[in-house]
Design an enzyme around this catalytic site. Structure first.
Site, PDB file in Angstrom:
ATOM      1  N   ASN A  10     -45.821 -35.274   7.619  1.00  0.00           N
ATOM      2  CA  ASN A  10     -44.524 -35.065   7.198  1.00  0.00           C
ATOM      3  C   ASN A  10     -44.152 -33.605   7.527  1.00  0.00           C
ATOM      4  O   ASN A  10     -44.497 -32.610   7.364  1.00  0.00           O
ATOM      5  CB  ASN A  10     -44.418 -34.946   5.654  1.00  0.00           C
ATOM      6  N   TRP A  11     -43.146 -33.549   8.632  1.00  0.00           N
ATOM      7  CA  TRP A  11     -42.907 -32.300   9.294  1.00  0.00           C
ATOM      8  C   TRP A  11     -41.932 -31.682   8.762  1.00  0.00           C
ATOM      9  O   TRP A  11     -41.430 -30.466   9.111  1.00  0.00           O
ATOM     10  CB  TRP A  11     -42.522 -32.519  10.822  1.00  0.00           C
ATOM     11  N   HIS A 110     -39.684 -37.697  -2.174  1.00  0.00           N
ATOM     12  CA  HIS A 110     -40.739 -36.590  -2.065  1.00  0.00           C
ATOM     13  C   HIS A 110     -40.237 -35.689  -3.063  1.00  0.00           C
ATOM     14  O   HIS A 110     -38.928 -35.484  -3.382  1.00  0.00           O
ATOM     15  CB  HIS A 110     -40.602 -35.787  -0.561  1.00  0.00           C
ATOM     16  N   GLU A 184     -48.802 -37.128  -4.835  1.00  0.00           N
ATOM     17  CA  GLU A 184     -48.667 -35.826  -4.572  1.00  0.00           C
ATOM     18  C   GLU A 184     -48.163 -35.128  -5.704  1.00  0.00           C
ATOM     19  O   GLU A 184     -47.093 -34.906  -6.164  1.00  0.00           O
ATOM     20  CB  GLU A 184     -47.520 -35.756  -3.561  1.00  0.00           C
ATOM     21  N   GLY A 190     -48.401 -27.338  -0.822  1.00  0.00           N
ATOM     22  CA  GLY A 190     -48.109 -26.063   0.055  1.00  0.00           C
ATOM     23  C   GLY A 190     -48.963 -25.009  -0.718  1.00  0.00           C
ATOM     24  O   GLY A 190     -48.479 -23.756  -0.607  1.00  0.00           O
ATOM     25  N   SER A 228     -51.707 -29.985   0.062  1.00  0.00           N
ATOM     26  CA  SER A 228     -52.681 -28.975   0.607  1.00  0.00           C
ATOM     27  C   SER A 228     -53.896 -29.924   1.249  1.00  0.00           C
ATOM     28  O   SER A 228     -54.898 -29.511   1.082  1.00  0.00           O
ATOM     29  CB  SER A 228     -53.350 -28.092  -0.553  1.00  0.00           C
ATOM     30  N   GLY A 249     -48.407 -32.202   5.115  1.00  0.00           N
ATOM     31  CA  GLY A 249     -47.333 -31.375   5.330  1.00  0.00           C
ATOM     32  C   GLY A 249     -47.801 -30.189   6.362  1.00  0.00           C
ATOM     33  O   GLY A 249     -47.833 -30.390   7.554  1.00  0.00           O
ATOM     34  N   GLY A 250     -48.195 -29.194   5.846  1.00  0.00           N
ATOM     35  CA  GLY A 250     -48.398 -27.993   6.692  1.00  0.00           C
ATOM     36  C   GLY A 250     -49.365 -28.160   7.600  1.00  0.00           C
ATOM     37  O   GLY A 250     -49.198 -27.826   8.826  1.00  0.00           O
TER      38      GLY A 250
HETATM   39  C1  PEP Z   1     -45.926 -32.400   1.363  1.00  0.00           C
HETATM   40  O1  PEP Z   1     -45.081 -31.712   1.141  1.00  0.00           O
HETATM   41  O2  PEP Z   1     -45.614 -33.755   1.361  1.00  0.00           O
HETATM   42  C2  PEP Z   1     -47.382 -31.980   1.575  1.00  0.00           C
HETATM   43  C3  PEP Z   1     -48.325 -32.844   1.192  1.00  0.00           C
HETATM   44  O3  PEP Z   1     -47.250 -30.766   1.953  1.00  0.00           O
HETATM   45  P1  PEP Z   1     -48.725 -29.803   2.172  1.00  0.00           P
HETATM   46  O4  PEP Z   1     -49.748 -30.617   3.182  1.00  0.00           O
HETATM   47  O5  PEP Z   1     -48.178 -28.719   2.884  1.00  0.00           O
HETATM   48  O6  PEP Z   1     -49.193 -29.531   0.818  1.00  0.00           O
END
Ligand code: PEP
Length: 265
Positions: A10-11, A110, A184, A190, A228, A249-250
């Site tokens: 997920n960019w 999301h 999530e 994040g 994360s 995400g990140g």
């Molecule tokens: C997200 O926003 O869906 C996510 C999982 O972000 P991160 O991996 O950065 O926690």
């Protein structure tokens, strides 16, 4: 049926077209290099487990990346779609338009959309139906806030979020063979914080049982974890029963990190 392990990148509103294309090109090379790469249409496999990558760029990058990855077993997803089919909804993008430009998946619900764009569970349920009708597989996000977590209300919140979505799935006239849910925890996104495996085990067991019991028409349900995820956390979490993959995400913004997650976990 042995399930594939799924890795969703997920960019968000990151990566410009050139960096997105570069990342997609690197993924393409990875698929070509991997000696376990199977014939077109299959995810690559490793140690017997099939692996399926889904890249979710920003809207404008979807078509060029889908073109680049034609004939490569990597799927493209959007990060949102309209709850409406067509009409005077300035700025919205329909599920049908996404399907026409090469999307086969779409993240919906999301927590950032829920928080900043006030999306409700009912809106998300309507999006599910629109996606089904356009033969796009939704990746449906659910998760509790830090306060819910502190109050021990995780399962209660998940059940509440899922109720209208399950109803819409069961009433849909058209539906796919598989559906994906991404758990999530909002407090894990994040932040570098993640639930421990014991907690994840309980949550994913509950999710698997609840969804299998209540979804009548779709037999194959994938459950992803997001929040994360990096190569270290993924390696631990992959041991948890009923986790079929990750929404990242990140760590999906850096090809090397993403590659490590896909190849290690
Ligand atoms: C997200 O926003 O869906 C996510 C999982 O972000 P991160 O991996 O950065 O926690």
């Amino acid at each position: 049926m042995q399930k594939a392990r799924i890795y969703v990148a997920n960019w968000k509103m990151n990566m410009h077209l050139d960096s997105g294309l570069q990342f997609a090109n690197d993924c393409k090379a990875l698929m070509n290099d991997n000696e376990n790469t199977e014939k077109q249409g299959s995810p690559f496999s490793q140690n017997g487990a099939k692996k399926h990558i889904i890249l979710c760029p920003t809207f404008p990058a979807i078509y060029p990346i889908a073109q680049l990855l034609q004939n490569v077993p990597i799927s493209i997803g959007a990060q949102n779609c309209s709850e409406h089919e067509i009409g005077a909804y300035t700025g919205e993008v329909s599920a049908q338009s996404l399907s026409e430009i090469g999307c086969s998946y779409c993240i919906i619900g999301h927590s950032e959309r829920r928080k900043y764009f006030h999306e409700t569970n009912e809106v998300i349920a309507r999006k599910v139906v629109k996606l089904f009708a356009s033969t796009i597989n939704p990746i449906i996000c659910i998760g509790e806030t830090a306060q819910d977590h502190k109050d021990n209300k995780t399962l209660e919140v998940l059940e509440h979020q899922l109720n209208p979505i399950i109803k819409a799935i069961n009433e849909a006239e058209q539906f796919p063979e598989t559906v994906i849910f991404a758990y999530e925890p909002v407090w894990a996104i994040g932040t570098g914080k993640t639930p421990n495996n014991e907690t994840l085990h309980a949550t994913f067991n509950w999710l698997a049982a609840h969804l299998t019991r209540n979804i009548k028409n779709i037999k194959v349900i994938y459950l992803l974890y997001g929040g994360s995820v990096d190569e270290h956390t993924a390696l631990e979490m992959v041991k948890v029963q009923n986790i079929d993959g990750f929404l990242i995400g990140g760590a999906s913004l850096d090809f090397q990190k993403f590659k490590n997650i896909v190849s290690l976990a």
